[in-house]
Design an enzyme around this catalytic site. Structure first.
Site, short mmCIF file in Angstrom:
data_model
loop_
_atom_site.label_atom_id
_atom_site.label_comp_id
_atom_site.label_asym_id
_atom_site.label_seq_id
_atom_site.Cartn_x
_atom_site.Cartn_y
_atom_site.Cartn_z
N SER A 137 0.83 -1.20 0.00
CA SER A 137 0.00 0.00 0.00
C SER A 137 0.87 1.25 0.00
CB SER A 137 -0.91 0.00 1.23
OG SER A 137 -1.70 1.16 1.27
N GLY A 138 0.56 2.16 -0.92
CA GLY A 138 1.34 3.40 -1.03
C GLY A 138 2.46 3.33 -2.03
N THR A 174 -2.18 1.85 -7.97
CA THR A 174 -3.35 2.42 -8.63
C THR A 174 -2.95 3.42 -9.70
OG1 THR A 174 -4.66 2.13 -6.60
CG2 THR A 174 -5.50 3.68 -8.24
N ASN A 234 -0.83 5.47 2.76
CA ASN A 234 -1.26 5.94 1.45
C ASN A 234 -2.56 6.71 1.60
OD1 ASN A 234 -1.75 6.36 -1.24
ND2 ASN A 234 -1.95 4.20 -1.78
N SER A 292 -5.37 4.57 -0.83
CA SER A 292 -5.03 3.15 -0.83
C SER A 292 -6.22 2.32 -1.32
CB SER A 292 -4.64 2.71 0.58
OG SER A 292 -4.40 1.32 0.63
N SER A 293 -5.94 1.44 -2.28
CA SER A 293 -6.99 0.52 -2.75
C SER A 293 -7.23 -0.54 -1.69
CB SER A 293 -6.55 -0.14 -4.07
OG SER A 293 -6.40 0.81 -5.08
N GLY A 305 -0.43 -5.55 -2.26
CA GLY A 305 0.84 -6.25 -2.17
C GLY A 305 0.98 -6.97 -0.85
N GLU A 347 1.70 -7.73 2.79
CA GLU A 347 1.50 -6.86 3.96
C GLU A 347 2.08 -7.52 5.22
OE1 GLU A 347 -2.58 -5.74 4.33
OE2 GLU A 347 -2.50 -4.38 2.61
#
Length: 1046
Positions: A107-108, A112, A157, A160-161, A388, A390
């Site tokens: 994330s970040g 996206t 992020n 973040s998605s 991704g 984590e």
């Protein structure tokens, strides 16, 4: 000719990690950092793109960049996400190979944004047209909708998605987009009811409250204040640099473009509003008769009013909703058992309803978008944007299944990479050697094995009767997985972890390919069950709100299914299996996203954080797999084009096949044969050092060529500059001459205008003056007309001039008038009178102002024949002796030659002779031809003496005579002599002259003037008037005028 470049040109660090030397973790990180510091955020590992989030805008995504990478070889330009996008699109369009682009990272890291860039590039390079543009716009506008409902701010992020997205973009045979299909994976629905500290709920909640109008909020029963809603975290409600109000307008516009109807959009926002309001419902306990606790909705601070508003939004009967929060019905075969819910269970039911409502709404949105953009599958390019790997401080069920997905992606990545390498070796005829690598299939088997896998045991634990807790699940894992080399737990039978204090008793640890991750077992069972009470499902199905009713089809009493629904883990496992199967049918393209720091700040590169991501993304493993055989490969044509200057035989042009040229080149450079191999269409280089040696030689050779080119160019440039300067000098000179002439012309023109203006002014002033003078002249001449003097030539009167400026004119008029008056007077004369005046004029010329006797003769007429010889009989004899016309006959006194005494004689002048005759007898005493007369002498005094000088050959002396008509006699003698001899007779007027009388010489001297008058007075006043009257050349006419008087 277009000059092609390469990622090896002007390379900062190493553009392709396969060429990194030496290859280790430190050199890998240092290379990324060096490129990152120079704004090079993309690096290759073969055909894999590493993307580092710069956390700022870079000018490398412009339309010019799109055109630069369009239809170019992958390695032709510096690393870029556009190069991978172009390679995938061209393979799809030209080779009919379905493509997939796998974008992974934590994330970040920018996953996206990377997916957006891929889609925007494909949209830019594909065809144009109204329909195609509409499809492209729908595909692109699906992103804002899904981001609003599926993205949230996290500590890592701001966008973040919180779901995995796989999008298949469908193309026709021309490569134009037709539509697409979106698949979503594991929305983090727990975020709806609870967010970690420093994070927000999904964007859409804040966007509605910030961007909706007051009227729209009133319809949704909402208030703009975030603090009014329990589901919204307040510590991070506002995000710097994020305009929720503007984003809300963007989302509504995007929904319209994608194809949402107005009533559908309204329904979606009503569901979102209902979810927000559900979080504000609170419960209180009530005791029943049977002693069991029952939950009731608090009627405090308008809480019941809140329930009413929720029911109005969703179209649910209030009593039905209240009962669903208080009771739970369990059906088993033909029996129904209704039990009460305590307060804790009521809150669980509320949150479960909110999570399910929002999760199903999100799935409905994806389905609705697919309905707008989906077509029959043709050529497909898939874009996978998924969370991704984590590793948090507290990792739970969500992290477990996310990391499981990444294990599967890593597995397929290694398999497809090896497969691609093997296929290329076979295709090029290169011998394939087995490559050693870490196979994470053992980890995937630990998680997904149908018998002993963690997910299978979790499902089994959730389904078994009896008391089921997270602890019983952990015990089961400790029994089954204790001996697995990638599973760790302090409660397992494996003694090596009994004293591991870093591993709590309520946790287990899995050694993933990216590193060890410790999972908190708390919540695994509940999250896997994902249980929504059937009463709530049925209550939702009874809603009059069409969308909510459609979201809960299982609530239909006619379709009651007593089978337990699939667990979340089973559903996700099946989705991942479907995804893997889909990816294996496509040609993969990889984008590995890396986050450089946790501060979301530009220009900061955290080595430890990047190192952690490099490990769990398996990038070093990827490089080792790629360079296990040959580190670098390149087609013969670009290889020969790049290095041909290193060999005299290939420079500057190679006429044969490209492979033969490369063979000649490598033999000339004496590169060891074990360092390269020749494929069918490519040259394979084993060690990066060989490639760098070629690059060093090329660089040195280019410097030499650059020097030569520079020398030639400088000569050409100087020559060109000289010719240009010469041409420019000619142009400048011509322009200057033109300018000078123009200035001269302007000056002349200006001067001419000035002169012209002065002349015009002068003319005007002259005209004005003339008009003034004209009037004065007119007056002047009118007055002159009335004041004219008499016509007498001797009248001296003349009117006075009226104006000073007319002085000369006045005098000239006076003169002209006098001349005119004289002419008038002269015109009255007869021929005889004119002859007399001619003689008078001759006399005037000869004697005026010379002879004192002349004035007296002016008034006396010249008679000539004073003796009247023809009438007097006395002179008959003389008349007979002279047969010529007598011009003058006068008695003169002749001085005797002998004694000097005076004797009277008759002086006769004829046309040819001068005669002297005796006065008494009439006998001719002397006769002299006019030709013998040489001169006549006289004094200037007032006397009548004169001497007629003769030629000596005549035999006679000079005549010394005296006469009262001296002037007349001398004049006629002069005129007659001139007429006959054509010679002027010399008239000498002197007070002293010499006369020859034969042998004697006399000197005549006049001492006193004679008083007698020699002739009449001629009125010269008339002659003067004539001279004044006539204009020039009147001076010439003076003589003519006086001659004309006779």
């Amino acid at each position: 000719m277009e000059v092609k470049t390469s990622l090896l040109d002007d390379m900062i660090g190493v553009g392709d990690m396969v060429l990194l030397e030496p290859l280790n973790e430190d050199s890998f990180i240092n290379n990324l950092k060096k490129r990152f510091d120079h704004n090079e955020v993309y690096t290759y590992i073969g055909s894999v793109v590493i993307s580092i989030n710069p956390y700022r805008s870079l000018p490398i995504y412009t339309p010019e960049k799109v055109e630069e990478y369009r239809n170019r070889n992958f390695y032709e330009l510096s690393p870029h996400i556009f190069a991978l996008s172009d390679e995938a699109y061209r393979s799809l369009r030209d080779q009919d190979k379905d493509q997939c682009i796998l974008i992974t990272g934590e994330s970040g890291a920018g996953k996206t944004e990377a997916s957006k860039l891929v889609m925007s590039y494909v949209a830019a390079v594909c065809g144009k047209g109204a329909e195609v543009n509409q499809v492209k716009e729908q595909l692109l506008q699906s992103n804002p909708v899904l981001e609003a409902f599926g993205n949230a701010k996290t500590v890592r992020n701001d966008n973040s998605s919180r779901f995995g997205k796989y999008m298949d973009i469908e193309f026709d045979f021309k490569g134009d987009p037709l539509g697409g299909v979106i698949s979503n994976y594991l929305l983090e629905k727990s975020r709806v009811v609870k967010q970690p500290r420093g994070e927000r709920n999904f964007h859409i909640f804040y966007q509605i409250l910030s961007g909706a109008s007051e009227d729209f909020l009133c319809k949704l029963k909402l208030e703009r204040d975030f603090s009014r809603y329990n589901y919204l975290g307040l510590d991070s409600a506002k995000v710097n640099g994020v305009d929720d109000a503007a984003n809300f307008r963007t989302v509504r516009n995007a929904m319209q473009i994608v194809g949402f109807m107005d009533h559908e959009t309204q329904s979606v926002f009503e569901v979102v509003a209902a979810v927000l309001k559900l979080g504000n419902i609170e419960f209180k306990p009530e005791s029943r008769v049977n002693g069991l606790d029952e939950s009731k909705i608090k009627d405090k601070n308008g809480k019941m009013r809140l329930v009413v508003e929720i029911c109005e939004l969703t179209g649910i009967d209030q009593s039905v909703l209240e009962r669903a929060f208080s009771f739970r019905t369990v059906e088993a075969k033909q029996e129904k058992v209704s039990t009460t819910l305590n307060v804790a269970q009521a809150y669980y039911a509320r949150d479960a309803l909110a999570k399910n409502l929002y999760s199903r709404l999100f799935s409905w949105l994806v389905t609705r978008i697919n309905e707008s953009i989906k077509v029959s599958l043709k050529k497909v390019m898939g874009v996978l944007d998924i969370y991704g790997f984590e590793i948090f401080e507290d990792n739970s069920f969500e992290q477990f299944i996310i990391n499981y997905c990444n294990e599967k992606l890593q597995q397929i990545f290694i398999e497809l990479t090896l497969k691609e390498e093997q296929e290329e070796y076979i295709r090029e005829g290169i011998e394939w050697t087995h490559i050693e690598y870490f196979n994470n299939a053992i980890i995937c088997d630990l998680i997904e094995n149908n018998q002993t896998g963690i997910l299978a045991m979790l499902d089994e634990e959730c389904l078994r009767p009896g008391t089921v807790t997270d602890d019983t699940f952990l015990e089961k894992l400790n029994q089954i997985c204790a001996t697995h080399q990638h599973f760790e737990s302090r409660m397992s039978k494996c003694s090596r972890f009994l004293n591991d204090t870093s591993l709590p008793h309520s946790c287990f640890r899995i050694q993933h390919y990216a590193g060890k991750v410790m999972y908190q077992v708390e919540g695994f069972v509940d999250k896997n069950n994902d249980l929504l009470y059937r009463d709530l499902s049925q209550a939702m199905w009874k809603a009059s709100h069409s969308l909510i009713k459609a979201l809960f089809p299982e609530g239909n009493p006619a379709k009651i299914n007593l089978k337990r629904p699939l667990t979340a883990g089973s559903q996700f496992k099946a989705s991942v299996a479907t995804l893997m199967k889909n990816l294996q049918t496509k040609n993969p393209n990889y984008i590995r996203c890396i986050k450089p720091n946790d501060k979301k700040a530009a220009h900061i590169f955290n080595d430890a954080l990047v190192c952690h991501q490099i490990r769990y993304l398996g990038l070093l493993e990827n490089v080792r797999v790629r360079r296990a055989g040959y580190a670098f490969r390149q087609a013969y044509e670009p290889c020969l084009e790049r290095y041909k200057m290193l060999c005299k035989q290939t420079w500057p042009h190679w006429r044969g096949p490209a492979r033969a040229g490369v063979e000649v080149l490598f033999n000339e450079l004496e590169i060891p044969e074990e360092e390269f191999s020749f494929g069918r269409s490519k040259i394979f280089i084993r060690n990066p050092r060989t490639l760098f040696k070629l690059e060093d030689l090329r660089k040195q050779r280019l410097e030499d060529l650059a020097t030569l080119i520079e020398k030639i160019y400088r000569g050409w440039k100087c020559r060109t500059r000289f010719l240009l300067m010469k041409k420019s000098q000619i142009v400048i000179a011509s322009w200057y001459r033109r300018y000078a002439q123009q200035k001269k012309y302007q000056k002349i023109k200006s001067s001419a205008i000035i002169v012209q203006s002065y002349i015009r002014g002068w003319k005007v002033s002259s005209l004005l003056l003339w008009l003034s003078l004209h009037s004065k002249m007119q007056k002047y001449f009118l007055e002159m007309k009335n004041k004219m003097p008499s016509l007498s030539p001797i009248d001296k009167n003349w009117p006075a001039r009226p104006y000073l400026f007319l002085d000369s004119t006045h005098k000239e008029l006076k003169r002209i008038f006098h001349l005119w008056r004289c002419k008038k007077y002269r015109d009255q004369f007869t021929d005889q009178q004119k002859l007399i005046y001619e003689e008078k004029l001759e006399a005037s010329e000869l004697f005026k102002d010379k002879k004192a006797l002349y004035p007296a003769s002016v008034g006396q007429p010249f008679q000539g024949a004073y003796l009247e010889i023809s009438k007097n009989p006395k002179y008959k004899k003389l008349k007979d002796a002279v047969d010529e016309k007598i011009i003058i006959a006068e008695v003169v006194n002749k001085i005797n030659r002998a004694n000097g005494k005076a004797t009277s004689r008759i002086f006769l002048l004829t046309k040819n002779n001068v005669l002297l005759a005796d006065q008494k007898s009439g006998n001719i005493k002397s006769e002299v031809p006019l030709g013998d007369v040489t001169k006549v002498s006289m004094s200037s005094q007032n006397d009548g003496f004169f001497a007629v000088h003769l030629k000596e050959v005549a035999g006679k002396g000079d005549f010394l005579l005296s006469s009262d008509h001296l002037i007349e006699m001398a004049t006629k003698l002069y005129r007659t002599t001139l007429s006959q001899t054509k010679q002027k007779l010399n008239i000498e007027i002197s007070d002293e002259y010499v006369s020859f009388l034969l042998k004697s010489t006399f000197r005549m001297k006049s001492s006193s003037p004679n008083t007698h008058n020699g002739g009449g007075n001629v009125k010269m006043v008339f002659l003067k008037f004539l001279l004044m009257v006539f204009e020039p050349p009147i001076v010439v006419l003076d003589f003519w005028l006086l001659k004309g008087i006779v």
